[in-house]
Design a protein around this motif. Structure first.
Motif, short mmCIF file in Angstrom:
data_model
loop_
_atom_site.label_atom_id
_atom_site.label_comp_id
_atom_site.label_asym_id
_atom_site.label_seq_id
_atom_site.Cartn_x
_atom_site.Cartn_y
_atom_site.Cartn_z
N ASP A 33 0.65 -1.13 0.11
CA ASP A 33 0.01 0.05 0.03
C ASP A 33 0.90 1.16 0.26
OD1 ASP A 33 -1.56 2.19 0.76
OD2 ASP A 33 -2.76 1.13 2.01
N TYR A 34 1.15 1.66 -1.19
CA TYR A 34 2.32 2.54 -1.26
C TYR A 34 2.11 4.03 -0.34
CZ TYR A 34 3.68 0.26 -5.69
OH TYR A 34 4.01 -0.69 -6.47
N LYS A 35 0.84 4.35 -0.14
CA LYS A 35 0.67 5.60 0.55
C LYS A 35 1.19 5.36 2.18
CE LYS A 35 -3.17 7.34 -0.56
NZ LYS A 35 -4.37 8.20 -0.40
N SER A 36 0.59 4.14 2.62
CA SER A 36 1.04 3.51 3.94
C SER A 36 2.33 3.39 4.03
CB SER A 36 0.02 2.23 4.06
OG SER A 36 0.27 1.83 5.45
#
Length: 239
Positions: free
Chosen positions: A133-136
């Motif tokens: 989950d790139y943002k996380s």
């Protein structure tokens, strides 16, 4: 060798040792037929903490032993390091990471040949997320590096016994790995991830798959953002 070039060389050598010992423990735990195979996450975090300590001792008498572009950036922002050396330091750190990873491959050559798990092979070089989950993942890396850089700045305000500072930094890395390393493998250092990932890409490693370049920006952007934010907060503290 003049003072600046000696410092640049120390960053290359220190990061080489850092990656050789740090990625070395991951290889020991992950690769088939290694005597340490299956030793687990605690062994990895202990190994990385010790790797950082040893790397600082090896290189710290020649330079500041940043061994991490996020640390170099953070110290430049706070005025504790020359902006003119930021790029040379970062280049030296990445090159040290490449050479250190190559030495890990040479050391464990038969074990790479005996391992068919592409993920395990890549994991001995570069980090990857437990849940993609790139943002996380970026936030996780930023938080870990924020703690790293802020703590290093705070350590500078404390009086440690002579020669003990590298041990304290190693304990910090151990704490970060045990507490915050689960989601992304705690790169918290662009050179530690990018250098070995480049090595993975170019080496003729048996049974290797892709180098996961789609994720490679996360352990670069996250740590640099975290280091910069730590420096920004530090500058707001009246000292």
């Amino acid at each position: 060798m003049d003072a600046n070039n000696l410092q640049i060389f120390s960053e290359f050598l220190g990061t080489l040792i850092l990656v050789l010992l740090g990625d070395g423990v991951v290889a020991a735990v992950s690769l088939n037929k290694s005597k340490a195979q299956g030793a687990g996450w605690v062994a990895v975090t202990l190994g990385w903490g010790a790797a950082v300590t040893m790397a600082i001792y090896v290189s710290g008498f020649m330079g500041p032993a940043h061994l991490n572009p996020a640390v170099t950036l953070g110290l430049a922002i706070t005025g504790n390091f020359s902006w003119g050396l930021v790029v040379p330091f970062m280049i030296a750190q990445v090159l040290g990471g490449i050479v250190g990873a190559i030495l890990v491959w040479i050391t464990y050559l038969p074990h790479f040949a005996a391992t068919e798990d592409e993920t395990a092979i890549l994991g001995t070089f570069a980090t990857g997320p437990a849940i993609r989950d790139y943002k996380s993942n970026v936030v996780t890396e930023a938080i870990g590096t924020f703690v790293l850089v802020f703590a290093l700045l705070a350590f500078g305000q404390n009086a440690f016994a002579d020669g003990f500072n590298p041990v304290v930094v190693g304990l910090l890395i151990l704490a970060l790995g045990l507490s915050l390393g689960g989601p992304t493998g705690y790169a918290i250092n662009p050179a530690r991830d990018l250098g070995p990932r480049i090595a993975h890409q170019i080496l003729p490693i048996a049974n290797k798959g892709g180098s996961d370049w789609s994720y490679s920006w996360v352990p670069i952007v996250g740590p640099l953002v975290g280091g910069a934010l730590a420096a920004g907060l530090w500058m707001m503290i009246p000292l």
